[in-house]
Write an enzyme that holds these catalytic residues in place. Sequence first.
Site, PDB file in Angstrom:
ATOM      1  N   ASP A  22      -3.544 -22.119  22.309  1.00 59.66           N
ATOM      2  CA  ASP A  22      -2.271 -22.707  22.656  1.00 59.66           C
ATOM      3  C   ASP A  22      -1.102 -21.717  22.442  1.00 59.66           C
ATOM      4  O   ASP A  22      -1.061 -21.099  21.211  1.00 59.66           O
ATOM      5  CB  ASP A  22      -2.200 -24.007  21.699  1.00 59.66           C
ATOM      6  CG  ASP A  22      -2.734 -25.243  21.988  1.00 59.66           C
ATOM      7  OD1 ASP A  22      -3.533 -25.183  23.228  1.00 59.66           O
ATOM      8  OD2 ASP A  22      -2.853 -25.837  21.330  1.00 59.66           O
ATOM      9  N   GLN A  66       9.693 -44.643  15.452  1.00 60.58           N
ATOM     10  CA  GLN A  66       9.862 -43.854  16.894  1.00 60.58           C
ATOM     11  C   GLN A  66      10.486 -42.493  16.586  1.00 60.58           C
ATOM     12  O   GLN A  66      10.168 -41.363  17.263  1.00 60.58           O
ATOM     13  CB  GLN A  66      10.343 -44.677  17.899  1.00 60.58           C
ATOM     14  CG  GLN A  66       9.723 -45.776  18.517  1.00 60.58           C
ATOM     15  CD  GLN A  66       8.113 -45.375  19.026  1.00 60.58           C
ATOM     16  OE1 GLN A  66       7.478 -45.574  18.301  1.00 60.58           O
ATOM     17  NE2 GLN A  66       8.061 -44.729  20.096  1.00 60.58           N
ATOM     18  N   ASP A  83      12.740 -33.010  24.099  1.00 60.40           N
ATOM     19  CA  ASP A  83      11.561 -33.725  23.527  1.00 60.40           C
ATOM     20  C   ASP A  83      10.397 -33.549  24.193  1.00 60.40           C
ATOM     21  O   ASP A  83       9.363 -34.424  24.130  1.00 60.40           O
ATOM     22  CB  ASP A  83      12.026 -35.276  23.405  1.00 60.40           C
ATOM     23  CG  ASP A  83      13.238 -35.245  22.375  1.00 60.40           C
ATOM     24  OD1 ASP A  83      13.229 -34.404  21.506  1.00 60.40           O
ATOM     25  OD2 ASP A  83      13.771 -36.511  22.397  1.00 60.40           O
ATOM     26  N   ASN A  84      10.578 -32.904  25.200  1.00 68.09           N
ATOM     27  CA  ASN A  84       9.560 -32.690  26.201  1.00 68.09           C
ATOM     28  C   ASN A  84       8.616 -31.623  26.301  1.00 68.09           C
ATOM     29  O   ASN A  84       9.046 -30.401  25.779  1.00 68.09           O
ATOM     30  CB  ASN A  84      10.049 -32.950  27.802  1.00 68.09           C
ATOM     31  CG  ASN A  84      10.545 -34.194  28.156  1.00 68.09           C
ATOM     32  OD1 ASN A  84      10.226 -35.304  27.799  1.00 68.09           O
ATOM     33  ND2 ASN A  84      12.031 -34.337  28.703  1.00 68.09           N
ATOM     34  N   ASP A 144      -7.281 -36.112  19.804  1.00 68.36           N
ATOM     35  CA  ASP A 144      -7.919 -35.105  18.995  1.00 68.36           C
ATOM     36  C   ASP A 144      -8.000 -35.170  17.756  1.00 68.36           C
ATOM     37  O   ASP A 144      -9.321 -35.154  16.879  1.00 68.36           O
ATOM     38  CB  ASP A 144      -7.677 -33.799  19.398  1.00 68.36           C
ATOM     39  CG  ASP A 144      -7.757 -33.466  20.974  1.00 68.36           C
ATOM     40  OD1 ASP A 144      -8.384 -34.168  21.618  1.00 68.36           O
ATOM     41  OD2 ASP A 144      -6.982 -32.556  21.412  1.00 68.36           O
TER      42      ASP A 144
END
Length: 349
Positions: free
Chosen positions: A34, A293, A146-147, A304
């Site tokens: 990653d 949230q 936030d994406n 995972d």
Amino acid sequence: MATGEPKAKKIKLEEKTDLISENALFGMGNPLLDICAVVDKDFLDKYGLKPNDQILAEDKHKEMFDEIVKKFKVEYHAGGATQNSVKVAQWMIQKPHKVATFFGCIGKDKFGEILKEKAEESHVDAHYYEQSEEPTGTCAACITGDNRSLVANLAAANCYKKEKHLDLEENWKLVEKAKVYYIAGFFLTVSTESILKVAKHASENNKIFTLNLSAPFICQFFKESLMKVMPYVDVLFGNETTKDIEEISKKAQSLPKVNKKRQRIVVFTQGKEGTVMTKGDKVETFPVIEIDQKEIVDTNGAGDAFVGGFLSELVQEKSLEQCIRAGHYAANVIIRHAGCTFPEKPDFH
């Protein structure tokens, strides 16, 4: 009486170390490195990426992996679904190190070396099949606000060969040492014969073989491979993509099974809606841990992580309820962090 006390304690300690040994948990799957970075809108536009998406890399994305490293400040993590889960399980267990073993295929390259380092840092006993035809699989996590836009290039992960790795005596010995096995459904696209060899070994030796349905496309396009493996599955994981979750879990539960000594258990997570477990005629729902949230950073690794938490207790022969509790705890920790990352130590009791 007092003189006998230390003895009792000593026996307890021995029992504990005896209960969980190195290589007790075995995972096999698609290892990905990653590569996480905060990028700008121009970078997304250049490669035609949506701000919040998960896609497989196409030819137009090939240059992207080098460019993200050159242009932005990046963080590396050992990734891929199965590797994430065994990494979380090892983190939950802490000691001994190397309770979790991982097999998968990488390239003989810079990213492969980083992946080996990262697996070692997480105390997972990774034994990669290394080849030169394809580069190490990578997943770029392009963060904007936030994406997160995820672009996975499986590359070497697709090249795992049973006869060149799993069948080797020293590697097969590690498979034999394990008590619990976990494979994400994504690996059905790579080497069904490897999965079957491990699954049959588990079944013949009354060990626990677990599988994740992983994604809707696995059930749609790899149904034949899935059905070959299903008779060996003791615990089946899935996540919600449907309304009739109880109906589906009952059907999955009733499919033919080779090892009659163990009843198949089906565990479906549904994000914040609670987790459904089916065993025999009994269907139970377990509420997840509530979270504000505002504290959620990234939900991508939650599934995972849930499996990792679940496996950490399963390999210690804890109750299924305790396995689910640990799964919920691990998922709750992971969604507070970017990527499948976590603090140094768990706080799970």
